[in-house]
Design a protein around this motif. Structure first.
Motif, PDB file in Angstrom:
ATOM      1  N   VAL A 217     -10.648   4.473  -8.306  1.00  0.00           N
ATOM      2  CA  VAL A 217      -9.877   3.229  -8.441  1.00  0.00           C
ATOM      3  C   VAL A 217      -8.386   3.529  -8.519  1.00  0.00           C
ATOM      4  CG1 VAL A 217      -9.358   1.312 -10.040  1.00  0.00           C
ATOM      5  CG2 VAL A 217     -11.730   1.839  -9.440  1.00  0.00           C
ATOM      6  N   GLU A 218      -8.043   4.680  -9.092  1.00  0.00           N
ATOM      7  CA  GLU A 218      -6.644   5.074  -9.236  1.00  0.00           C
ATOM      8  C   GLU A 218      -6.053   5.644  -7.945  1.00  0.00           C
ATOM      9  OE1 GLU A 218      -4.740   4.537 -11.806  1.00  0.00           O
ATOM     10  OE2 GLU A 218      -6.328   3.729 -13.088  1.00  0.00           O
ATOM     11  N   HIS A 271       0.380  -2.116  -2.146  1.00  0.00           N
ATOM     12  CA  HIS A 271       1.206  -3.119  -1.468  1.00  0.00           C
ATOM     13  C   HIS A 271       1.363  -2.755   0.006  1.00  0.00           C
ATOM     14  CE1 HIS A 271       4.534  -5.886  -0.695  1.00  0.00           C
ATOM     15  NE2 HIS A 271       4.183  -6.490  -1.814  1.00  0.00           N
ATOM     16  N   SER A 272       1.187  -3.738   0.867  1.00  0.00           N
ATOM     17  CA  SER A 272       1.157  -3.465   2.304  1.00  0.00           C
ATOM     18  C   SER A 272       2.505  -3.022   2.862  1.00  0.00           C
ATOM     19  CB  SER A 272       0.656  -4.693   3.059  1.00  0.00           C
ATOM     20  OG  SER A 272       1.500  -5.798   2.815  1.00  0.00           O
ATOM     21  N   LYS A 273       3.611  -3.423   2.225  1.00  0.00           N
ATOM     22  CA  LYS A 273       4.939  -3.069   2.740  1.00  0.00           C
ATOM     23  C   LYS A 273       5.498  -1.825   2.069  1.00  0.00           C
ATOM     24  CE  LYS A 273       6.349  -7.685   4.261  1.00  0.00           C
ATOM     25  NZ  LYS A 273       7.361  -8.769   4.129  1.00  0.00           N
ATOM     26  N   THR A 274       5.414  -1.755   0.743  1.00  0.00           N
ATOM     27  CA  THR A 274       6.049  -0.650   0.015  1.00  0.00           C
ATOM     28  C   THR A 274       5.118   0.541  -0.208  1.00  0.00           C
ATOM     29  OG1 THR A 274       5.395  -1.504  -2.159  1.00  0.00           O
ATOM     30  CG2 THR A 274       7.459  -2.339  -1.204  1.00  0.00           C
ATOM     31  N   GLY A 275       3.810   0.297  -0.128  1.00  0.00           N
ATOM     32  CA  GLY A 275       2.856   1.359  -0.422  1.00  0.00           C
ATOM     33  C   GLY A 275       2.691   1.622  -1.910  1.00  0.00           C
ATOM     34  N   GLU A 276       3.382   0.861  -2.750  1.00  0.00           N
ATOM     35  CA  GLU A 276       3.280   1.034  -4.200  1.00  0.00           C
ATOM     36  C   GLU A 276       1.930   0.546  -4.703  1.00  0.00           C
ATOM     37  OE1 GLU A 276       6.499  -1.061  -5.967  1.00  0.00           O
ATOM     38  OE2 GLU A 276       8.037   0.337  -5.253  1.00  0.00           O
ATOM     39  N   LEU A 277       1.469   1.174  -5.789  1.00  0.00           N
ATOM     40  CA  LEU A 277       0.227   0.758  -6.419  1.00  0.00           C
ATOM     41  C   LEU A 277       0.531  -0.252  -7.522  1.00  0.00           C
ATOM     42  CD1 LEU A 277      -1.697   4.157  -6.734  1.00  0.00           C
ATOM     43  CD2 LEU A 277      -1.875   2.424  -4.934  1.00  0.00           C
ATOM     44  N   PHE A 296      -1.515  -7.132  -0.002  1.00  0.00           N
ATOM     45  CA  PHE A 296      -1.978  -5.766  -0.209  1.00  0.00           C
ATOM     46  C   PHE A 296      -2.847  -5.339   0.972  1.00  0.00           C
ATOM     47  CE2 PHE A 296      -1.644  -7.929  -4.326  1.00  0.00           C
ATOM     48  CZ  PHE A 296      -0.692  -7.131  -4.942  1.00  0.00           C
ATOM     49  N   ASP A 297      -2.763  -4.049   1.322  1.00  0.00           N
ATOM     50  CA  ASP A 297      -3.601  -3.576   2.432  1.00  0.00           C
ATOM     51  C   ASP A 297      -4.887  -2.919   1.951  1.00  0.00           C
ATOM     52  OD1 ASP A 297      -2.849  -1.033   1.596  1.00  0.00           O
ATOM     53  OD2 ASP A 297      -1.456  -0.709   3.251  1.00  0.00           O
TER      54      ASP A 297
END
Length: 370
Positions: A217-218, A271-277, A296-297
């Motif tokens: 999950v992480e 996040h689909s744009k930043t890639g941040e979790l 989100f992707d």
């Protein structure tokens, strides 16, 4: 009794029950069924969930009854789940599952008594792991709580050291990182052991319960996790063989079908744009973020699903994490399948009985490793 390495069992927390009578009922009604379905003559390892009530009720008669049962059915105690203290099924559990946490005396006394009971139930065992909560639920914890929590963990380690001196059985308090808890990521677990700073004579008595669902999950890498823990010299008390929900792109909305009132379903979305979790304590929080327009992707959800499935309904699972992880785990580390939320899966997605599913999960692990 010749035992197989790696030892593979399942956690009895899938079965409701808090009393010692429930423990024995679950052995007779469920564990025997699973053992029979596996059609193996090898000694059958047991992963027992023993609640506080059962600990208090396990008198000399109960202990003798358990040992006789094991002798009769060619079984032995491998590991104990000491994470849930009280009721774990059929009522709202959510964040209460972490209570009492490691700031409280009740958690200390419960963990000590589990250790005493473990060596009585399986005398002569070389090693028994006892999994426990990841210190506390993160929103309820602050830095001022660390000294108390660390002192309590050390106290239990000292008790287990004394048990070893008297019995020769090494007990391992296996702390289990989980999303939204004080110990969540592998990095946080490593930091905790550095903070704990155990002396040499206590290091063998505290380790990690590595739950595959949680670390998947992480968005962690199984191989990197194991390497990092090895580099930090943190022992694995056991690995909980479990799988989470995983959805990408248009599948993500279907995750909300798994929102239910009993367990906490922590969610981590990329996040689909930043890639941040982005981390969410439960599915309703994730749903609210989607409604606000966050895109989100991929999202992974803490919901233990049958490990033999790559897909469950309209979403996928993190079975790929298990396929990477299990062949890399040292064969001395116990493996415990833990799909406790079977009854929480939407009814239309359940196939077969609980016993059938547990046996199929254990067979899946055996096929992967043997």
């Amino acid at each position: 009794m010749a035992k197989v390495n790696p030892a593979v069992t399942y956690c009895s927390n899938i079965h409701p029950g808090e009393s010692w009578a429930d423990v024995m009922h679950n052995l007779n009604s469920h564990a025997l069924e699973v053992k029979q379905r596996l059609k193996s003559n090898a000694p059958f390892p047991l992963g027992l969930r023993i609640a506080k009530q059962a600990v208090l009720e396990a008198d000399d008669h109960a202990i003798a009854e358990f040992r006789q049962w094991c002798e009769q059915h060619n079984a032995y105690l491998l590991t104990i789940n000491g994470f849930p203290y009280g009721t774990f099924h059929q009522t709202r559990v959510k964040e209460n599952v972490y209570l009492p946490d490691w700031r409280e005396r009740a958690r200390v006394e419960y963990s000590k008594r589990l250790g005493d009971l473990a060596v009585a139930l399986e005398p002569g065992a070389e090693r028994i792991s006892i999994s426990t909560v990841p210190i506390a639920f993160k929103p309820a914890f602050n830095d001022a709580d660390w000294p108390q929590a660390i002192a309590h963990v050390r106290e239990v380690a000292e008790h287990y050291r004394d048990i070893f001196a008297h019995t020769g059985t090494k007990l391992v308090l296996a702390i289990e990182p989980e999303p939204a808890c004080v110990l969540e990521t592998t990095a946080e677990a490593i930091d905790f052991f550095a903070r704990l700073d155990l002396p040499d004579d206590l290091r063998d008595y505290v380790g990690l319960c590595f739950d595959a669902c949680h670390q998947a999950v992480e968005f962690e890498s199984a191989a990197q996790c194991l390497q990092q823990l090895n580099d930090a010299q943190i022992p694995l008390g056991k690995v909980q063989v479990s799988s989470a929900l995983q959805a990408t792109d248009e599948e993500i909305q279907a995750l909300l079908d798994f929102d239910e009132p009993v367990y906490l379903h922590q969610s981590v979305a990329r996040h689909s744009k930043t890639g941040e979790l982005h981390r969410f304590t439960d599915l309703p929080e994730f749903a609210a973020a989607c409604e606000r327009g966050d895109v989100f992707d991929e999202c992974r959800v803490h919901f233990h699903v049958p490990i033999f499935l790559q897909h469950l309904g309209r979403v996928g699972t993190t079975q790929h994490f298990l396929r990477e992880l299990l062949p890399l785990v040292d064969k001395s580390v116990p493996l415990e399948v833990e799909t406790y939320s079977f009854a929480a899966i939407p009814e239309n997605l359940r196939h077969g009985s609980v016993g059938e599913n547990i046996a199929r999960e254990l067979e899946w692990v055996h096929k992967l490793l043997f």
